[in-house]
Design an enzyme around this catalytic site. Structure first.
Site, PDB file in Angstrom:
ATOM      1  CG  LEU A 232      -1.937  -1.141   1.312  1.00 38.50           C
ATOM      2  CD1 LEU A 232      -2.705  -1.057   2.623  1.00 38.50           C
ATOM      3  CD2 LEU A 232      -2.886  -1.122   0.131  1.00 38.50           C
ATOM      4  N   GLY A 233       2.024   1.190   0.591  1.00 38.28           N
ATOM      5  CA  GLY A 233       2.888   2.372   0.662  1.00 38.28           C
ATOM      6  C   GLY A 233       4.118   2.067   1.485  1.00 38.28           C
TER       7      GLY A 233
ATOM      8  N   GLY B 123       7.503   4.129   3.878  1.00 35.64           N
ATOM      9  CA  GLY B 123       8.089   5.330   4.438  1.00 35.64           C
ATOM     10  C   GLY B 123       9.494   5.044   4.915  1.00 35.64           C
TER      11      GLY B 123
ATOM     12  CB  CYS C   2       1.652   0.296   4.865  1.00 36.33           C
ATOM     13  SG  CYS C   2       0.001   0.013   5.563  1.00 36.33           S
TER      14      CYS C   2
ATOM     15  CE  LYS D 127       4.788   2.838  10.340  1.00 36.80           C
ATOM     16  NZ  LYS D 127       4.598   4.127  11.069  1.00 36.80           N
TER      17      LYS D 127
ATOM     18  CG  ASP E  18       5.206  13.004   8.980  1.00 36.97           C
ATOM     19  OD1 ASP E  18       5.474  14.043   8.335  1.00 36.97           O
ATOM     20  OD2 ASP E  18       5.489  11.861   8.593  1.00 36.97           O
TER      21      ASP E  18
END
Length: 217
Positions: A34-35, A37, A42, A57, A147
């Protein structure tokens, strides 16, 4: 400390396709990414017994302090609000911490803006009202997010905004002097190391409004 590039490349192959919670023995299938960082990735994961889906996560324990990861989990456990991503449960193995959260279709406010190019003022008011509601709740619980940005504002199937990614969030205490967050959303007192609190989140909220309305263009 952030995850190195080789570690990022290796993570997908190291995270099991079938993940088993060592305490409950429940099994989860790893689905699409999904993403990602600085401190992890994730994934969408599915409970193989119930079919329930989660945003999970995955944080490599030796690249991100265990204390920081545990703090993120503890913060998520205390937050229950319609505009904050919901926490389900977490567990760890010898390499990773897995944080199971509400799945919001994998879509962020940044994704919507990128696809649409522009949002109308009524749409921006709709989302910002929800962001203010969520931030007000977080601050009243004694936390600062640190953030807030388009990529951390998730949208579910009902088009409700959910504040997510509490990796930099902390309990309010004597004003923080650490430089953290995303530069274009960072309040002056943060990068100047003058000490910051909830006002830094409010500054970032203003940056979100400017980005959505494209006032800087």
């Amino acid at each position: 400390m952030s995850v190195s590039e080789p570690s990022r490349a290796q993570m997908a192959s190291e995270v099991p396709e079938i993940l088993v919670d060592p305490k409950t023995l429940r099994s989860y299938g790893r689905d699409e990414l999904l993403g990602q960082g600085a401190c992890g990735k994730c994934y969408k994961m599915t409970d193989l017994e119930t079919g329930d889906t989660y945003a999970v996560k995955v944080i490599r324990l030796y690249s991100w302090g265990v204390e920081e990861v545990c703090e993120e989990v503890q913060i998520l456990k205390t937050l229950r609000h319609k505009n904050v991503v919901g926490f389900s449960h977490s567990f760890e193995d010898d390499k990773f911490m897995y944080i199971f959260m509400e799945l919001c279709s994998g879509q962020t406010l940044g994704d919507i803006l990128k696809a649409r190019g522009t949002l109308t003022e009524p749409e921006v008011r709709y989302y910002i009202n929800q962001l203010i509601s969520g931030l007000t709740y977080i601050h009243r619980q004694g936390y600062v997010h640190r953030d807030i940005k388009l990529e951390n504002l998730f949208i579910n199937d009902q088009m409700e905004l959910k504040i997510g990614d509490f990796g930099l969030a902390v309990k309010l205490k004597p004003r923080e002097k650490e430089v953290c967050g995303t530069p274009v959303y960072m309040a002056p007192e943060v990068w100047k190391r003058e000490g910051h609190g909830t006002e830094a989140d409010v500054w970032a909220l203003g940056c979100v409004i400017i980005s959505l309305l494209k006032l800087g263009n």
